[in-house]
Structures are given as structure tokens and as C-alpha cells.
Motif scaffolding. Sequence first.
Motif, PDB file in Angstrom:
ATOM      1  N   LYS A  29       0.825  -1.206   0.000  1.00 50.78           N
ATOM      2  CA  LYS A  29       0.000   0.000   0.000  1.00 50.78           C
ATOM      3  C   LYS A  29       0.861   1.259   0.000  1.00 50.78           C
ATOM      4  O   LYS A  29       0.571   2.228  -0.726  1.00 50.78           O
ATOM      5  N   GLU A  30       1.917   1.238   0.797  1.00 51.83           N
ATOM      6  CA  GLU A  30       2.803   2.404   0.834  1.00 51.83           C
ATOM      7  C   GLU A  30       3.526   2.583  -0.495  1.00 51.83           C
ATOM      8  O   GLU A  30       3.749   3.712  -0.951  1.00 51.83           O
ATOM      9  N   ARG A  65       1.043   4.233  -2.862  1.00 46.76           N
ATOM     10  CA  ARG A  65       0.907   5.668  -2.563  1.00 46.76           C
ATOM     11  C   ARG A  65       2.119   6.450  -3.061  1.00 46.76           C
ATOM     12  O   ARG A  65       1.988   7.529  -3.645  1.00 46.76           O
ATOM     13  N   ARG A  88       2.038   6.716  -6.910  1.00 44.62           N
ATOM     14  CA  ARG A  88       1.036   7.685  -7.373  1.00 44.62           C
ATOM     15  C   ARG A  88       1.522   9.119  -7.203  1.00 44.62           C
ATOM     16  O   ARG A  88       1.257   9.981  -8.038  1.00 44.62           O
ATOM     17  N   LYS A  89       2.249   9.364  -6.130  1.00 43.47           N
ATOM     18  CA  LYS A  89       2.712  10.724  -5.859  1.00 43.47           C
ATOM     19  C   LYS A  89       3.933  11.108  -6.698  1.00 43.47           C
ATOM     20  O   LYS A  89       4.128  12.273  -7.016  1.00 43.47           O
ATOM     21  N   TYR A 144      -9.101   6.449  -7.722  1.00 37.83           N
ATOM     22  CA  TYR A 144      -8.030   6.316  -6.732  1.00 37.83           C
ATOM     23  C   TYR A 144      -8.426   6.896  -5.372  1.00 37.83           C
ATOM     24  O   TYR A 144      -8.109   6.319  -4.333  1.00 37.83           O
ATOM     25  N   GLU A 154      -8.225   4.697  -1.968  1.00 33.42           N
ATOM     26  CA  GLU A 154      -7.405   5.064  -0.812  1.00 33.42           C
ATOM     27  C   GLU A 154      -8.293   5.234   0.427  1.00 33.42           C
ATOM     28  O   GLU A 154      -7.902   4.859   1.531  1.00 33.42           O
ATOM     29  N   CYS A 159      -3.152  -1.122  -8.345  1.00 35.75           N
ATOM     30  CA  CYS A 159      -4.066  -1.229  -7.208  1.00 35.75           C
ATOM     31  C   CYS A 159      -4.872  -2.510  -7.220  1.00 35.75           C
ATOM     32  O   CYS A 159      -5.221  -3.041  -6.163  1.00 35.75           O
TER      33      CYS A 159
END
Length: 244
Positions: A62-63, A66, A69-70, A111, A115, A240
Motif C-alpha cells: 500500500k505504501e 501511494r 502515485r505521488k 483512486y 485510498e 491497485c
Amino acid sequence: MHEPFVSGPGRPKSNNSPLLIVLCILVVVCISLQAYIIVNMEIEKVEEKRAELFPINMNVCKENIRAYRKSQYEEDVSVLTARWTEYYKEKELGKKDVVIFDIDDTVLSNYGEMEHTDFGYIPKLWDEWVETLNATAIPQTKEFFLRLIKLKYTVILITGRSEHQREATEANLEKEGLVGYERLIMKQPSDHGKTALVYKEEARTKLVKEGWNIVGSCGDQLSDIYGDYTPYKMKVPNFCYYIP
């Protein structure tokens, strides 16, 4: 003469007793240390094997999502859509040429909702999310989508969403400026139970039988771009979830 054997309290005490005790302790320590080393070597082997056989911890996944995506997602999609746009700009437009698009996480992003639910899939919450019309256009694929229409290509949408979600889906697409497509194909009751690969391949086959010439397929899942009638494959990044 040999010293006579004396039993009981009268027997002389040996001076070697403390040494024997120390030696016994050392032997026990050595055996324990060896066992500890062997066990830890086995643990390392098990951990190495586990890393080969099993996925990484869910929280780490999950991290990683994230972070991607960033940091990288936007750039990756920009590079891909620029390449696809050039391909169709240079391609000669044929009669009844059509490009197939998926919807979810291809042209509309879910997304934020994923999240919010910690990347879990709960059908009831997903249905409620669809009805909110809050999925947002992915800027790069939206631009590509509209560019194809400007280039006079026909665009047809094939989605895994169900027919009863048509009104909300069409409204969300319009809200996000994803307009000008020819048709929206949605799952019918008879399609439930099929894999996405089978369902979408059957939908494309029907289009070809109608006389359409499919010149490309764009989606975030491998099931969007494999199977019959996917000559130019366009895969949007999605780490995802996976839909076979």
C-alpha cells in the motif's frame, strides 16, 4: 600397592570436580551456540524462500502504491499517451475505424475512493461510489480520448460496470468532459460470471460483426488489451487491483 577403595564419607574427595563442572558448562554452551547458528541459518533460508514464494507485506504494498502515485504515475501516463497520440496522428484513418476504451482507472480515476477504503473492494461501497459521480477524469487519457475524436476516430467504451449503473456512468463521463463517444457497452445480466477477458472479447467480436474495424484497445487491465481484436494495445498503469 594400590590405594584401597573406600566407599562412603571416608572416600577422598577429587580435586578435579570444579574443572569437570567448567568443562560441562563449556560443552553445553558450545552445543547451544551451534544450535543457535544452525537455527538462524535455517531462518534466513526460510526468509529467502518466503521472499521468493510470497508477496511482500500488504502494508508495504500500500505504501509503495501511494509513493508511486505521488512520484511517478503522472509522468508515466503522460509519456504513454503522448506515444499513443503520435501513433494515431501518423496512422491513415480507415473506414469505420474504432478505438476501444475501458472506463474505470483508464479515463475515470477511482483512486480517491480506493485510498479511502484502504484499497479494499467492498461491492456495496463500490456501487454507492458509482452513484456519487465523483470519479475524476485522468487528464492525460482524457486528452488522448478527445484527440482521437478530433482526428475522426470513432470511440466506443466497453466497461465492466453493470447495465443498472448506466445513468450514473453516463452522467459522470459528461460531468468530466468525456463526451463524443459512439457507444457505451455495459455488462448485461447474462455477462455476470464471465471473466473480464471473455466478456470484453465477446463485446469486441460483436462490434466487428457489425462492421467496425477495431484499430486499438486502451485499458488499465491486461483483460482490456488481450484477446481477439486488440491490434494496438494501450495499457494504462494500475498497481491497485487486477481483474482477469
